[in-house]
Design an enzyme around this catalytic site. Structure first.
Site, PDB file in Angstrom:
ATOM      1  N   HIS A 145       0.910   4.467  -2.492  1.00 37.97           N
ATOM      2  CA  HIS A 145       0.118   5.553  -1.914  1.00 37.97           C
ATOM      3  C   HIS A 145       0.887   6.461  -0.959  1.00 37.97           C
ATOM      4  O   HIS A 145       0.324   7.399  -0.417  1.00 37.97           O
ATOM      5  CB  HIS A 145      -1.140   4.985  -1.265  1.00 37.97           C
ATOM      6  CG  HIS A 145      -2.048   4.322  -2.263  1.00 37.97           C
ATOM      7  ND1 HIS A 145      -2.826   5.037  -3.151  1.00 37.97           N
ATOM      8  CD2 HIS A 145      -2.269   3.018  -2.542  1.00 37.97           C
ATOM      9  CE1 HIS A 145      -3.496   4.197  -3.925  1.00 37.97           C
ATOM     10  NE2 HIS A 145      -3.180   2.962  -3.577  1.00 37.97           N
ATOM     11  N   CYS A 169       0.854  -1.191   0.000  1.00 40.58           N
ATOM     12  CA  CYS A 169       0.000   0.000   0.000  1.00 40.58           C
ATOM     13  C   CYS A 169       0.889   1.239   0.000  1.00 40.58           C
ATOM     14  O   CYS A 169       0.683   2.188  -0.747  1.00 40.58           O
ATOM     15  CB  CYS A 169      -0.884   0.050   1.244  1.00 40.58           C
ATOM     16  SG  CYS A 169      -1.819  -1.443   1.606  1.00 40.58           S
ATOM     17  N   ARG A 226     -12.960  -1.722  -1.947  1.00 31.74           N
ATOM     18  CA  ARG A 226     -11.814  -1.078  -2.587  1.00 31.74           C
ATOM     19  C   ARG A 226     -10.511  -1.788  -2.214  1.00 31.74           C
ATOM     20  O   ARG A 226      -9.625  -1.959  -3.052  1.00 31.74           O
ATOM     21  CB  ARG A 226     -11.763   0.396  -2.176  1.00 31.74           C
ATOM     22  CG  ARG A 226     -10.774   1.212  -2.973  1.00 31.74           C
ATOM     23  CD  ARG A 226     -11.231   1.389  -4.413  1.00 31.74           C
ATOM     24  NE  ARG A 226     -10.169   1.892  -5.279  1.00 31.74           N
ATOM     25  CZ  ARG A 226      -9.311   1.129  -5.936  1.00 31.74           C
ATOM     26  NH1 ARG A 226      -9.392  -0.181  -5.831  1.00 31.74           N
ATOM     27  NH2 ARG A 226      -8.378   1.641  -6.696  1.00 31.74           N
ATOM     28  N   CYS A 232      -7.912  -3.468  -4.818  1.00 29.47           N
ATOM     29  CA  CYS A 232      -6.508  -3.074  -4.842  1.00 29.47           C
ATOM     30  C   CYS A 232      -5.617  -4.315  -4.712  1.00 29.47           C
ATOM     31  O   CYS A 232      -4.620  -4.451  -5.420  1.00 29.47           O
ATOM     32  CB  CYS A 232      -6.235  -2.099  -3.700  1.00 29.47           C
ATOM     33  SG  CYS A 232      -5.123  -0.776  -4.155  1.00 29.47           S
TER      34      CYS A 232
END
Lengths: 115, 286
Positions: free
Chosen positions: B204, B200, B243, B247
């Site tokens: 991000h 992640c 979501r 992902c």
């Protein structure tokens, strides 16, 4: 002596691909298609390449590849498993994790050297 | 000589100080303080990376980072695609169960409770999310739980988020068990996984704002403030764990089940990283 020349011949054979044994136009086209295919190399997701549309910018543009990767094995390894050189690399390990087959990687590498 | 005198004078004090340090773990650990320090570091990373973006604007996700996408998004929000879902959610929220009660009987403050979730339930020793609480209310009243991730559950969640807009994100970590759940979520966030070997944080945090093909990567700061979202790609409204699953699939990792401990702990961690922002869901997203 005979034995020795045999070794030289074997070494020469092994070196053939890296001597830039010209890949055929069809193979280069395949390499390009694999590089652009979002389910395969998906290189465009992160790199600017030639005429590819909407390239990403996670990684550097793929240009001047011969100058940047004079050693064929280094470029191939970067695609096969970038995390070997840099564990924090964002680049997926295409060979190690089986995202691409070995021949597919070869075709992509050949294509990249035309850039 | 002088030196040893000084030493002699300070040694007892130094020993006492170290004794205090050593015995500290026996005292109550201030987990909130540990977590607050993490949140500060996390937010500082983004503030440094994007000096022109205000902290509060991170609640708007990727639109905080890119002006062109922001304009398109603002046009979309003039006639919000989630409007009908909020209406439907309101109806469902007030619709009587077979026993005469309703979802409204389970939630105080008229249902404007978004700011209370997620929280760590000390008795149950687990993270409780809003979606979980909605379904538990139904089950407790003899109704079937909604299916996870989309549909009625996402609509009720959207209604609750809508009437809670402006509430502050302020998740607490007050116990060892809560801290363990937080750490579990934190590890998930930073760990590489899946065929593509991505985390992640890789996309991000490190690459937030950059382009993955034509898509701009959203910043992790603010990720959880605006869910559920109406995603153009879905053509409907969906929850945060939907979501998360998408992902994970994108990076070639097997998604965890909706509302699994993994995703709830991740939501807990991510929401804590957004402490101080405001809840502004539901939202529209590409």
């Amino acid at each position: 002596m005979k034995h020795f020349s045999g070794i030289i011949a074997a070494a020469a054979l092994l070196m053939l691909p890296s001597l830039g044994q010209a890949a055929s136009k069809a193979d280069l086209d395949k390499g390009k298609a694999l590089a652009f295919d979002s389910g395969k190399g998906n290189c465009l997701a992160c790199h600017t390449i030639a005429d590819g549309e909407f390239p990403g910018n996670f990684g550097p543009p793929l240009i001047q590849m011969k100058e940047r990767f004079p050693d064929h094995a280094v470029l191939r390894q970067q695609i096969w498993d970038a995390s070997a050189k840099n564990p924090k690399s964002m680049m997926p390990p295409f060979g190690k994790n089986g995202i691409l087959t070995e021949p597919e990687i070869d075709q992509i590498v050949d294509y990249l050297y035309t850039l | 000589m002088m030196k040893s005198n000084v030493l002699r004078r300070f040694l007892p004090a130094a020993l006492m100080a170290s004794a205090v340090l050593v015995s500290k773990p026996a005292l109550a650990v201030n987990y909130q303080k540990l977590v607050d320090a993490d949140t500060k570091t996390f937010q500082a990373y983004f503030l440094k990376e994007f000096p022109e973006v205000k902290l509060s604007d991170y609640a708007n996700g990727v639109y905080a980072l890119d002006e062109d996408s922001r304009k398109q998004w603002q046009e979309m929000e003039e006639f919000p695609p989630y409007e009908l879902d909020v209406e439907a959610g309101k109806t469902l929220f007030n619709k009587p169960f077979a026993n005469g009660k309703s979802l409204a009987s389970c939630f105080p403050n008229g249902g404007a409770v978004r700011g209370k979730y997620p929280y760590f339930d000390e008795k149950r020793s687990e993270v409780v999310t809003l979606e979980m609480a909605i379904n538990e209310c139904r089950v407790a009243n003899g109704e079937k739980p909604y299916a996870w991730k989309k549909g009625d559950l996402a609509k009720v969640s959207a209604y609750i988020a809508f009437i809670s807009r402006g509430q502050k994100v302020d998740v607490k970590v007050n116990s060892k068990a809560a801290y363990d759940a937080y750490m579990n979520g934190k590890k998930f966030f930073y760990a590489k996984r899946g065929m593509l070997n991505m985390s992640c944080s890789g996309c991000h945090m490190e690459y937030a704002g950059r382009q993955l093909r034509a898509d701009i990567i959203s910043p992790a700061l603010g990720h959880t403030t605006h869910f559920p979202v109406f995603r153009s790609k879905w053509g409907e409204i969906g929850t945060l764990d939907r979501r998360y699953a998408g992902c994970n699939e994108n990076i070639g990792a097997k998604p965890f089940p909706a509302q699994s401990e993994e995703y709830r702990d991740l939501e807990f961690f991510q929401t804590i990283m957004s402490n101080g922002l405001q809840y502004n869901g539901p939202a529209s997203r590409k």
